[in-house]
Scaffold this active site. Structure first.
Site, PDB file in Angstrom:
ATOM      1  N   PRO A 301       0.739  -1.162   0.061  1.00 16.40           N
ATOM      2  CG  PRO A 301       0.056  -0.967   2.245  1.00 16.40           C
ATOM      3  CD  PRO A 301       0.666  -1.867   1.274  1.00 16.40           C
ATOM      4  CG  LEU A 302       3.526   1.555  -2.743  1.00 14.60           C
ATOM      5  CD1 LEU A 302       3.746   1.246  -4.518  1.00 14.60           C
ATOM      6  CD2 LEU A 302       4.797   1.755  -2.143  1.00 14.60           C
ATOM      7  CD  GLN A 355      -1.397   0.226   5.227  1.00 14.06           C
ATOM      8  OE1 GLN A 355      -0.883   1.516   4.732  1.00 14.06           O
ATOM      9  NE2 GLN A 355      -0.339  -0.602   5.500  1.00 14.06           N
ATOM     10  CB  CYS A 386       2.803   5.073   8.985  1.00 11.55           C
ATOM     11  SG  CYS A 386       3.022   6.902   8.285  1.00 11.55           S
ATOM     12  CG  ASP A 489      16.814  -3.237   0.490  1.00 16.26           C
ATOM     13  OD1 ASP A 489      16.210  -2.072   0.248  1.00 16.26           O
ATOM     14  OD2 ASP A 489      17.542  -3.485   1.509  1.00 16.26           O
ATOM     15  CB  ALA A 510       7.236  -0.962  -1.341  1.00 14.13           C
ATOM     16  NE  ARG A 511      13.224   1.891  -1.436  1.00 16.08           N
ATOM     17  CZ  ARG A 511      14.410   1.949  -1.256  1.00 16.08           C
ATOM     18  NH1 ARG A 511      15.109   3.137  -1.440  1.00 16.08           N
ATOM     19  NH2 ARG A 511      15.259   0.825  -0.642  1.00 16.08           N
TER      20      ARG A 511
END
EC number: 1.3.1.89
Length: 640
Positions: A301-302, A355, A386, A489, A510-511
């Site tokens: 969840p970005l 979320q 967060c 990562d 994510a990233r």
């Protein structure tokens, strides 16, 4: 391999920037593609026109650095820029370092917290009344007092030129609901600027719900007037208040009657017609819906970038589980439309969750009960990872990891009112060298959590170091039999394979998904995809079309799509094509140096200058409006 090594050595003699001269933490790119900052920007500014038919982008980078100078300011600070030492400055007199020079070279870190936002009125001065846009049979409710224009001819004369001759909404669904205000309107406007409708195409979509979980107007009014009743939550909260400290409570879950007792107590009225659910017995904890999370690819969840169009892109490229952006439970309980918009679900998202962020059991439990009966989701996730100050200082996010009693009340309360699995996303801890997740995970298992996702970094650490996968492996074994997903990562299928060799049940991206959304495809097909610039541009085209569907094809919708595209481009520019790397795969903590791509578009996509991101957006969404401003979320670049 021998051939490529020879060419690299030869190019090094001509004067290219050598990869061995790069600073630590900079990705190793083949010598023939490396260039200097001046040459890179000069090539971008010239739109690639200075490259002849025989001269490729890589050959341009072999010219002497002294022959190329940048003629204008790139509107970018020195922050996050890599200095390449090509020897061109040796022997030259350098000006003395002053306090002003030091100030200019100061790194810009963190987020731009007070970013300028364009108001809706800035998109277009002469806005048309919705009653005219929707071609309503009745007159405008406000009559002469209406602040919007009703003169269609005048509006069309002042409206900017159409972006493209074809409208995606009209060609896909048979009707564009934005009518004359659409920025692609010429393709579906008839006489007197009336909207043209393709009846046959509309019938194909009739009865289909493409996007779920919209906020109902009546529910919004009830929430704002505080007329919504939370029966289950109130029962649970009374138990909490009676027992005081949750540590003294053996099982603070609302007591449930057996199926026989429920049927004896409740005598529903017999109904005629369609089958209703008045006499259906509510699910007990042991009968809750279950999801097999194991061995699935989970899109994180970005915030900001994890919008519905982006999730559709990732879903099409292989994501299994998707989750909406973090939503504040207090804002949801107040009926804020902007917060409820974060809960929307596209029909292609087959395993979808939302979320929630909150710091107190009353608001979190009530919010869970509200969502349980109003929206369609497969699971609900609690954000305990967060790191931002706004959330942490109120006791939410990472702050809950240090507030075990409140955390327990929140988890058990939400579990008691939900019919779907409850999941939790946590970090290794709050302080950098003090891991506490392994102490918390056994409690989460006992409290009834269905899935734990662990980000292998602490709050204080942020992204300064690599994720601790050894610790994630340790926590995964402690969590058993509850599945634990690892996060951190992963930017290649090799990284994913190494992660899955630990005890984790799956991985969250994510990233890595922001850098390259085709990462899901690479993991499933076990290959490095040397994706071309044209294929990457096609992905941006799809995002544009999905954005126009979601936010609209009028001026406001186009600019919203542009805004979120620019936010995403701030991550996409960090991707380095596989064919340019000396060592595959790319490492997520290595910065890309200045390099020339294999064509102009690939070079343009590598730019970390926001003006070039805007240039890409203009290829898809037309010129930016007058007085356009954009400041990225992170302090890298700005455009004013």
């Amino acid at each position: 391999m021998a051939e490529s090594e020879g060419s690299n050595t030869e190019n090094g003699k001509v004067g290219a920037v050598k990869s061995e001269n790069l600073d630590r933490g900079v990705a190793a790119i083949k010598n023939q593609f490396l260039t200097t900052k001046e040459k890179f920007h000069a090539f971008i500014d010239a739109d690639g026109k200075d490259v002849t038919e025989k001269e490729t982008c890589s050959e341009l980078s072999l010219n002497d650095a002294e022959n190329t100078t940048r003629t204008e300011n790139a509107a970018e600070p020195e922050a996050k820029r890599i200095k390449l030492d090509d020897g061109s400055s040796e022997g030259q007199d350098q000006p003395p370092k002053t306090a002003e020079n030091k100030q200019e070279k100061k790194r810009a870190r963190g987020q731009n917290k007070s970013r300028p936002h364009m108001k809706h009125s800035q998109f277009e001065e002469n806005k048309l009344c919705p009653s005219v846009t929707q071609e309503c049979a009745s007159k405008c409710f406000f009559g002469d007092k209406c602040k919007f224009s009703h003169d269609v001819a005048k509006y069309v004369s002042q409206k900017p030129e159409d972006i493209r001759p074809n409208c995606h909404l009209y060609e896909t669904f048979g009707k564009c609901i934005y009518g004359v205000t659409c920025r692609f309107a010429k393709s579906h406007l008839g006489e007197d600027f009336k909207n043209i409708i393709n009846e046959e195409l509309m019938k194909e979509w009739e009865g289909k719900v493409l996007v779920k979980n919209s906020l109902d107007k009546s529910l919004k009014e009830q929430l704002r007037k505080k007329k919504v009743v939370f029966e289950k939550s109130d029962k649970y909260l009374k138990l909490c208040f009676k027992s005081g400290d949750s540590s003294k409570m053996k099982n603070p879950v609302v007591k449930e009657d057996s199926a026989v007792q429920v049927t004896q107590k409740d005598s529903p009225i017999t109904t005629v017609g369609a089958v209703t659910d008045e006499d259906v017995i509510k699910l007990r904890p042991c009968e809750k819906k279950t999801i097999d999370f194991r061995n699935k690819l989970y899109l994180a969840p970005l915030t900001t970038c994890g919008n519905l169009p982006f999730r559709r892109i990732c879903k099409r490229l292989g994501a299994d589980i998707t989750c909406g952006e973090m939503a504040m439970c207090t804002n949801l309980l107040q009926g804020q439309p902007s917060e409820w918009a974060l809960l929307k679900r596209h029909h292609s998202e087959d395993i979808f969750g939302v979320q929630l962020e909150g710091a107190f059991p009353d608001t979190m439990t009530k919010c869970a009960e509200l969502l349980n009966r109003t929206i369609d989701v497969d699971f609900v996730d609690i954000n305990v990872g967060c790191p931002i100050d706004l959330v942490y200082k109120k006791g939410g996010g990472c702050g809950l990891m240090n507030r075990t009693n409140k955390f327990e009340q929140i988890v058990k309360g939400m579990n008691s009112v939900l019919d779907v699995p409850l999941t939790v996303k946590i970090r290794t801890g709050v302080q950098e060298k003090v891991n506490i997740a392994h102490k918390l995970i056994p409690n989460l298992r006992d409290w009834g959590v269905s899935l734990v996702t662990l980000h292998g970094r602490s709050r204080e650490q942020r992204y300064t170091k690599l994720a601790n996968w050894e610790y994630i492996d340790q926590c995964a074994k402690i969590a058993s039999p509850v599945p634990l997903f690892g996060n951190g990562d992963i930017i290649s299928y090799e990284d994913a394979n190494r992660a899955l060799q630990t005890g984790v049940a799956g991985v969250m991206l994510a990233r890595g998904a922001l850098f390259k959304p085709w990462l899901f495809t690479e993991i499933k097909e076990q290959r490095h995809w040397d994706i071309s610039s044209t294929e990457r541009f096609d992905i941006l085209k799809d995002f544009t079309n999905y954005g126009l569907e979601h936010w609209g094809s009028d001026c406001q919708g186009v600019e919203k799509t542009r805004k979120f595209m620019l936010e995403w481009l701030s991550f996409l520019c960090r991707y380095i094509p596989v064919g340019l790397l000396e060592h595959v795969p790319q490492k997520i903590n290595e910065r890309p140096p200045y390099y020339m791509g294999r064509d102009y578009l690939e070079t343009l996509m590598a730019s970390q200058n926001v003006t070039d991101w805007i240039k890409i957006s203009e290829m898809l969404l037309g010129p930016v409006p007058p007085n356009f401003t954009f400041l990225p979320k992170h302090k890298a670049n700005s455009y004013k």
